[in-house]
Every structure is written in structure tokens, then in C-alpha cells.
Design an enzyme around this catalytic site. Structure first.
Site, PDB file in Angstrom:
ATOM      1  N   SER A   1       0.849  -1.203   0.000  1.00  0.00           N
ATOM      2  CA  SER A   1       0.000   0.000   0.000  1.00  0.00           C
ATOM      3  C   SER A   1       0.884   1.252   0.000  1.00  0.00           C
ATOM      4  CB  SER A   1      -0.917  -0.019   1.221  1.00  0.00           C
ATOM      5  OG  SER A   1      -1.476   1.231   1.440  1.00  0.00           O
TER       6      SER A   1
ATOM      7  N   TRP B   1       2.403   1.632  -3.386  1.00  0.00           N
ATOM      8  CA  TRP B   1       1.348   2.001  -4.343  1.00  0.00           C
ATOM      9  C   TRP B   1       1.216   3.531  -4.372  1.00  0.00           C
ATOM     10  CZ3 TRP B   1      -3.088   4.913  -3.967  1.00  0.00           C
ATOM     11  CH2 TRP B   1      -3.963   4.845  -5.058  1.00  0.00           C
ATOM     12  N   HIS B   2       1.356   4.129  -3.187  1.00  0.00           N
ATOM     13  CA  HIS B   2       1.182   5.578  -3.106  1.00  0.00           C
ATOM     14  C   HIS B   2       2.295   6.352  -3.795  1.00  0.00           C
ATOM     15  CE1 HIS B   2      -1.885   4.685  -0.087  1.00  0.00           C
ATOM     16  NE2 HIS B   2      -2.356   5.876  -0.368  1.00  0.00           N
ATOM     17  N   GLY B   3       3.461   5.782  -3.848  1.00  0.00           N
ATOM     18  CA  GLY B   3       4.528   6.518  -4.502  1.00  0.00           C
ATOM     19  C   GLY B   3       5.814   5.737  -4.499  1.00  0.00           C
TER      20      GLY B   3
ATOM     21  N   PHE C   1       0.040   9.532  -7.915  1.00  0.00           N
ATOM     22  CA  PHE C   1       0.012   8.087  -7.663  1.00  0.00           C
ATOM     23  C   PHE C   1      -0.612   7.351  -8.827  1.00  0.00           C
ATOM     24  CE2 PHE C   1      -0.683   9.988  -3.290  1.00  0.00           C
ATOM     25  CZ  PHE C   1       0.656  10.260  -3.160  1.00  0.00           C
TER      26      PHE C   1
END
Lengths: 343, 471
Positions: free
Chosen positions: B320, B323-325, B471
């Protein structure tokens, strides 16, 4: 009876609430826009900036720099000292001495002029690499031609106000300052703020200089231009733009600008430096000169430049200026209103 | 096309004007929606249209193939996931991996570096690949029948309100809605307008006005060692990112309502959570549930005992995070939340604390404070800066209130207070009071909405992109 009346109104409102909210919102926005449009006096904002960009080979003296130059030098006042000279204020808000700007400055100068001069107003901020989005010159140059003038005027009335403006308005602790600008066809933007905020600009400058210091490459590019211009027979004058004492102190402390070294390089490049009293003129926000101080400063600077020319052995040749009297009269018509705004 | 741009307002105005005319027939409606969505997406860079169309076509065909060739369902699923993850990895993570490979090579004494690909990051790639994957996984699991009309599929995948920054709408939720060309009811239009106006107000008034303060604090090369300053900045950032992202989600939900569709709630006042588990049921709900359903549970979830549950949760939170960056800071952010969740599971401290008088409020404050600490990693430029800031936050010997006052002005605190009041209103369940249904309150709603609309124009902050676009 009353309750049935209330019920009727409530039903009426609830049935139409989407349309009602949208209509009310648009009415509020329109009223604010009309109110804001009254702050625009003199030349329309869009006409003012776009006229500047159209200038080509039309001036004997070109005044270059950022908003400080734009607000501090009145070409008409300078012409009264050196009659007959075509002087243009080519200053742009948040403008730095980038190569494209310096090239544009050169293009404003009339190559046929008998007394060509470029006067560079130097502020440490004009020698920093600021984002182009805030640079009025870059913004205007990159703006698509299709952008309609009236459209820009409308957008001006929709411009955002800083949060502190609203906070002051709501809390009444600080009366929101009302800026007024009177835009002249010769490029001067006379300014005032009512009430005045002598320290208004300091915070922003402090924040900017924390991450954005004077750029040595930009200085080198500017000095290279000075060299080239002086070699081709153009007189180049430089001066540090006056501001509030606290601002000058802040700039000296945080910007990384070494005035002594700059002046030395500037004169070595062939320029003439005009040493002005940097804190001797009244600023309404700590950074920009109030319109009456600007008139005085323009006169002083023109006299200094004329004196520098005399010492150089040059004479001033009178050339008719392409000044638009209709627009000037229109702008001057607003002067009484402007004067009342200044304390 | 940004929601907070004039061009988008014109685009949506035109779109919604023509929508009722084309809504009647399925093919017209889907084609119109797909064409508008591709214009919306292509406004950033038209080349990315090919990417979304290409990866979408693979998933559409895989969905059909799973019905046609049931024995090869697994391989088709692998193909779909490989295509989606491969696209994401290439555009988003390739350069980061190569940079790290180069670092290792340098450490090993190699002079030559692997050249970076330098590919541009397509806007919203993380959102639409996840949405697309959910479709094929649901079809594989037999929870969803694949659609046979390609326009129907793309109307779901590329639907412009949620295309670039969510919410991540599941195929099972949206595909059936898209089958019907139902007109929005007056109630839906009103709810939609309120969502849109509230979303804009959150984004342009609150988030955009706080952004410069946060930016100037993080922009300084060497962070100032002032405890009060960093706590103040992190509270501002917590409010900024909430308003930025939930503002976008609200606008997306509002636009969908005007079209006659409904998107799930994506943010539910996350800062009133009194545990981290609760926080993740209130923050970016569509992503949290996606990870739960498509990663955490398939990995084993809580089925293999406590240790396995912790392992699955750490993997989920780490993914997670990335996934954000791209970067170690994002991974650290995810892992820090994993640590919070693990400690919470092991000690059950929120429940124990809540049993004490006033304990629930203390737990809420504590969760908020720890979330703010985690946001440091999310926002920091690098891991070393993040650690410097965290150290400063906990250096209570150097509180330095003056430094905080210098950067955070009363007007910023006023914005924070507005968001806090809204959260407290829900926290103390004032929204359940009968006064809301009273005639004067309801009659005032249009006036309040009109006021917010006005404020969104004139009180807006300096224009900023939505944070989650990256993102």
C-alpha cells in the site's frame, strides 16, 4: 395559517434548492466581480501589459526590471528632466533578468536613437531564478494569442485574495488593505495601498530567500549583456531599487546579494552605476514605492542619469515621443480618486 | 484536465448539457461517456490514451476468454495481472529500481551505470490498473459476469469522474449501474451539487491555502529543530492531504450523481478514529477494501493464525505504501502503519484505554498524533529528512513556539479549526440530532451551498495539483 405558509415556503425552497443554490452562488460571484472591477482604473490591465510586449524599436531609454521598477519609474516625469526623450518603462511583475527578457529589453530600444540608454533596476529578487508562473513577462509571452482581452479583464475580477485578507475582514483585527493601481501607457504602474502595510512584503521575501538566493549565472548573463550593449554604443545605467529600510536590510542579510561586488563587475562591464538613496523614498508595502514617492524618484534618477551623460560628454537629442494623449488623459482623469486613496 | 480548472468546468458543463439527449440508448450513452473520458484523460498527454485503451482491451478480452475457455481461466488471469502490474512497474517503478541497482553497482565498485528509462508517469495509472484488475479477478472468481460490449467495459474503466484519482469503483458496483440510462432525480442532483461544492471548498479553500505553508517548511534543506513548529506543520499537512484527497473524491461522487450514478464513500472523517484499524476503515476506503479483498485475504488473512495475520498485514501495508509513490519514504510510511497495526493487535491498547473514563478521547488524540508522525514519511523529500523531522517533533527540550508562530498564521489555524469542528460534529454524533431536519436548517442549506461556491472562487489558495495525481 402561519405554519401552512411556512410549509409552503419550505416546500418551494426544497423543490428548487439546486437551482436556488446555483443562482444565489452566481449572483454572489457577480456582485463581487462588479465590486472588484471598480478597483481597476487607468489603462485596462490586459492592454497595459500587452502594449508593453508590442514595443519594438520605439524608445531612447528603456527602464528594465521587476515590479519595483514598474512602479517606481514614471517615464513622463523623467522626460520632464530630459525633454524629448522617448522613455519606456519595460518593468514586469516578478520578472528576473533571464536571457529572453534581456533580449526583449534590447528590442525596445530604437537602434536609430541618438541617445540610446538602458536603465536596469536591480533588486536581489530580480537576480533569482523564480518560478516562471509568477513572472508576468514569461506568462504574457507564453500566453496564447487567442486569449481575448476582455476575458482577461473578467478573470482579473475573479482573482483570488490571500487568506490573510479574509481573516482580517472577518476578525476586524486588521483592516484589509485595498490596493490601487493606475496604469499608464508609457509603462508606469503607479501604486498605493490603503491602509499602508510597511511590513507587508517582508514575510514573503523572507520565505522566498530561504530557498531561492541570487543566482551567479543570472548575474553573469546580465553582465554579459551589459558588456555587449556598451560595446555597441548603448549607455547602460544600473541602480539598486529603493525599498523600506527593513526590506533592504533583509535583502542584504538573506538574498546572498553582494552589492559592492556587483557594482564593481557592473562598472567593469561598461555600465554606469547610479548610487541612489535606497531607503529615502516612501514604500507602501515595504517593497514598492507609493506613486508620489515614485514621481520624486523618477525625477531624481533622471537628473542623475543626465548628469552622468554630461560627464561623459554626450548631449541629448530631442525625438518626438509616440505617446497616446487620449489614453493618457483617460488615465490622468482618475488621478484625483487615486490621490484620495493615499494617506 | 484538472477538476479545479476552468477548462474542466466548461467541459463538464458541455458534457452534462448533452447527457440527457444521449442517455436513452446504451450504445450512445457508453460511447459518449468513453469519448468524453478519453478527451478528459488525453488533455494531459494524448499518448497515454493508447496505454489505457491497450491495457483495458487486454482485460476486456481476458474477461470474455474466461467464459469461452474456462479451463484456461487461471492463465488468462495471470496474463491480465502481468499486463497490469507490468505496465505499472514499467512506468512507475522502473527508474526507482534502476537507481537502486546503480547504487549497489557503485558500492560494488562498478563504474558503469545502467541508464534510466526516463518514462513519464501516466496520470492516475495506479487507480485505473487496480480498477481493471478488480474486474478480471471478480470474473475469475465467478463473482461477476464479463461484459460483452467493449463500450460498456470502457465506460466503466475510463469513466472520467473517477479515472485519475478514484475512488476505485469495483466493476460489480458500477457495471450494473451503467446498464441503465436513468436520469438523476432532483434529490440526487441536490446531493451531487452539495458534494461537488463541498469538494471544491475542501480542495481550493483549505488544502490549497495550507499547501504553501507546508511546502515552505519541507522545502528548507535543513529542517529547523523546533518541536512546536513541526507538530503544527504536520497537523496542517494532515488537514491538507485529507481535504485534497477527500475533496477530489467528493467532487467525483457529485459528478457521478449528476449523471445518475453512485460511487461509494471514500473518506469518512478519518481523524475521529480511536484505533488504527478504525482509521483504515475511514481513510481511502476504496483502496483499503481493495487491498483487503484482493491481497490480504488471498494471502491468507487471519486464517493461518496470529503470526500469519501479522505477516499478511505487513505485506499489504508495505505494498500500500509503494502504491502511493515510488521511494523509500512511502515504503517507510506503509511499514510504520503496519507497525502501528501490529502493536494495536498485540496489545489491544485502544480498547483498554477506551475503558477508562475519557479514555476514548485520549485514544483518538493519540491515533491522530501517530498518524501525523507517519505523514512525515509520506511528505518528506527523503528518509533522512523524515527522521530529522521526527526527532525534532519529539525533542521536547526545544519547543520553540516562536518558530511555529512565524510560519503558521491564525488564518491557517482557522482552517484547521473548521475541519476539526466538522470532525467533532460527527465524533459527538451531533449529525443525528433532530435539528437537522428542522425547517429553518433545511431552508438555509441552499444559502450555505451558495456561500461555499462563492468562497471557492474568491478564497481559493494558489492553484495546486491534487496530491494523489502523482500516484
Amino acid at each position: 395559517m402561519d405554519s401552512s405558509k411556512n410549509a409552503f415556503w419550505l416546500t418551494w425552497i426544497l423543490k428548487r434548492r439546486t437551482a436556488l443554490a446555483l443562482t444565489l452562488g452566481l449572483v454572489f460571484i457577480a456582485v463581487t466581480m462588479i465590486h472588484e472591477s471598480r478597483k481597476l482604473i487607468g489603462l485596462p490591465n490586459e492592454v497595459f501589459w500587452n502594449n508593453k510586449l508590442q514595443w519594438r524599436a520605439c524608445a531612447d531609454w528603456v527602464l528594465a526590471g521587476d515590479s519595483r521598477v514598474n512602479g517606481a519609474l514614471a517615464p513622463s516625469e523623467m522626460s520632464s528632466v530630459s525633454p524629448g526623450l522617448r522613455i519606456r518603462n519595460f518593468g514586469f511583475r516578478a520578472c528576473g533578468y533571464r536571457p529572453d527578457y534581456l533580449e526583449a529589453v534590447e528590442n525596445v530600444l530604437d537602434p536609430e536613437s541618438d541617445n540610446p540608454a538602458i536603465i536596469l533596476g536591480v533588486s536581489p529578487r530580480s537576480l533569482t531564478q523564480r518560478p516562471t508562473s509568477r513572472n508576468e513577462f514569461q506568462k504574457r509571452v507564453n500566453m496564447p494569442r487567442v486569449v481575448c482581452r476582455n476575458w482577461e479583464q473578467i478573470m482579473w475580477t475573479l482573482k483570488r485574495r490571500p487568506l490573510e485578507h479574509w481573516y482580517a475582514l472577518i476578525c476586524h483585527s486588521r483592516r484589509p488593505a485595498r490596493p490601487l493601481f493606475l496604469l499608464y501607457p508609457d509603462g508606469w504602474a503607479a501604486g498605493a495601498l490603503n491602509p499602508e502595510r510597511p511590513e507587508h512584503a517582508l514575510k514573503q521575501y523572507r520565505r522566498e530567500f530561504t530557498h531561492n538566493n541570487v543566482d551567479p549565472d543570472m548575474i553573469a548573463d546580465t553582465l554579459e549583456c551589459v558588456k555587449r550593449w556598451t560595446r555597441s554604443g548603448v549607455r547602460v545605467y544600473g541602480f539598486r531599487t529603493p525599498a523600506a529600510p527593513a526590506m533592504i536590510e533583509l535583502e542584504n542579510e538573506l538574498s546572498g546579494f553582494d552589492e559592492t561586488a556587483f557594482v564593481e563587475s557592473f562598472t567593469q562591464a561598461g555600465g554606469v552605476w547610479l548610487a541612489v538613496n535606497q531607503t529615502g523614498y516612501h514604500s507602501y508595502d515595504g517593497s514598492h514605492l507609493r506613486w508620489d514617492a515614485a514621481l520624486q524618484f523618477s525625477r531624481d534618477l533622471a537628473e542623475a542619469a543626465a548628469e552622468a551623460q554630461k560627464n561623459d560628454g554626450c548631449s541629448v537629442v530631442a525625438v518626438r515621443c509616440g505617446f497616446n494623449p487620449i489614453l493618457a488623459a483617460r488615465a490622468l482623469h482618475h488621478l484625483p480618486e487615486f490621490q484620495t486613496s493615499a494617506p | 484536465m484538472l477538476f479545479n480548472s476552468l477548462i474542466f468546468l466548461l467541459f463538464f458543463g458541455l458534457f452534462i448539457t448533452l447527457w440527457p439527449l444521449l442517455r436513452g440508448r446504451n450504445n450512445f450513452r457508453w460511447s459518449y461517456l468513453v469519448a468524453a473520458s478519453l478527451v478528459f484523460y488525453g488533455w494531459w498527454d494524448w499518448r497515454f490514451i493508447f496505454l489505457i485503451v491497450g491495457s483495458g482491451l487486454i482485460d476486456f478480452l481476458v474477461g470474455l476468454g474466461m467464459v469461452r475457455f474456462p479451463r484456461r481461466r487461471k492463465w488468462l488471469l495471470v496474463l491480465s495481472i502481468t499486463a497490469n502490474i507490468g505496465t505499472l512497474a514499467t512506468f512507475k517503478y522502473l527508474d526507482f529500481c534502476l537507481q537502486n541497482v546503480n547504487r549497489v553497482l557503485t558500492l560494488l565498485g562498478f563504474d558503469d551505470a545502467v541508464p534510466l528509462a526516463g518514462l513519464p508517469l501516466p496520470v492516475g495509472i495506479s487507480f485505473y490498473t487496480f480498477q481493471s484488475m478488480s474486474y478480471t479477478i471478480d470474473v475469475y472468481r465467478g463473482q461477476l459476469k464479463p461484459v460483452r460490449n467493449v463500450m460498456h467495459f470502457f465506460a466503466y474503466l475510463a469513466m472520467f469522474p473517477q479515472l485519475v484519482a478514484g475512488p476505485i469503483v469495483r466493476a460489480a458496483h458500477l457495471l450494473p449501474q451503467l446498464k441503465h440510462g436513468r436520469a438523476a432525480t432532483p434529490q440526487e442532483r441536490w446531493t451531487g451539487l452539495r458534494l461537488i461544492v463541498n469538494g471544491y471548498a475542501k480542495k481550493v479553500i483549505i488544502a490549497d491555502n495550507l499547501a504553501p505553508v507546508v511546502q515552505s517548511a519541507f522545502g528548507a534543506g535543513d529542517p529547523e529543530r523546533a518541536c512546536a513548529l513541526w507538530w503544527a506543520v504536520m497537523v496542517l499537512f494532515a488537514v491538507q492531504i485529507y481535504c485534497d484527497f477527500s475533496g477530489y473524491s467528493d467532487i467525483a461522487r457529485g459528478l457521478a450523481r449528476w449523471m445518475g450514478y453512485e460511487f461509494p464513500v471514500n473518506f469518512d472523517h478519518p481523524y475521529i478514529s480511536s484505533s488504527f484499524r478504525e482509521f483504515w476503515t475511514r481513510w481511502h476506503i476504496s483502496l483499503s477494501t481493495w487491498f483487503r479483498d484482493y491481497l490480504y485475504i488471498p494471502l491468507g488473512g487471519g486464517r493461518g493464525g496470529a503470526l500469519s495475520a501479522h505477516r499478511c498485514m505487513w505485506i499489504t501495508m508495505a505494498l500500500s505504501g509503494v502504491w502511493h509513490g515510488v521511494g523509500w519514504t512511502m515504503l517507510s510510511w506503509g511499514l510504520l502503519h503496519a507497525a502501528y497495526l501490529s502493536i494495536e493487535r498485540l496489545t489491544n491498547w485502544p480498547r483498554r484505554l477506551a475503558a477508562l473514563p475519557g479514555g476514548r478521547h485520549v485514544a483518538t488524540l493519540l491515533v491522530f498524533a501517530l498518524v501525523c508522525v507517519a505523514w512525515v514519511f509520506f511528505r518528506a523529500i527523503g528518509v533522512s529528512q523524515a527522521f530529522q523531522i521526527v526527532l525534532a517533533m519529539f525533542d521536547f527540550t526545544n519547543i520553540n513556539l516562536a518558530a511555529a508562530r512565524e510560519i503558521v498564521q491564525p488564518e491557517h489555524l482557522a482552517l484547521v479549526l473548521l475541519v476539526a469542528m466538522r470532525h467533532l460534529y460527527i465524533y459527538f454524533e451531533l449529525d443525528r440530532g433532530s435539528w437537522r431536519a428542522a425547517a429553518p436548517a433545511r431552508a438555509l442549506e441552499p444559502l450555505v451551498t451558495a456561500g461555499l461556491l462563492w468562497a471557492s472562487v474568491f478564497m481559493r489558495g494558489p492553484g495546486q495539483d491534487f496530491i494523489y495525481f502523482q500516484f
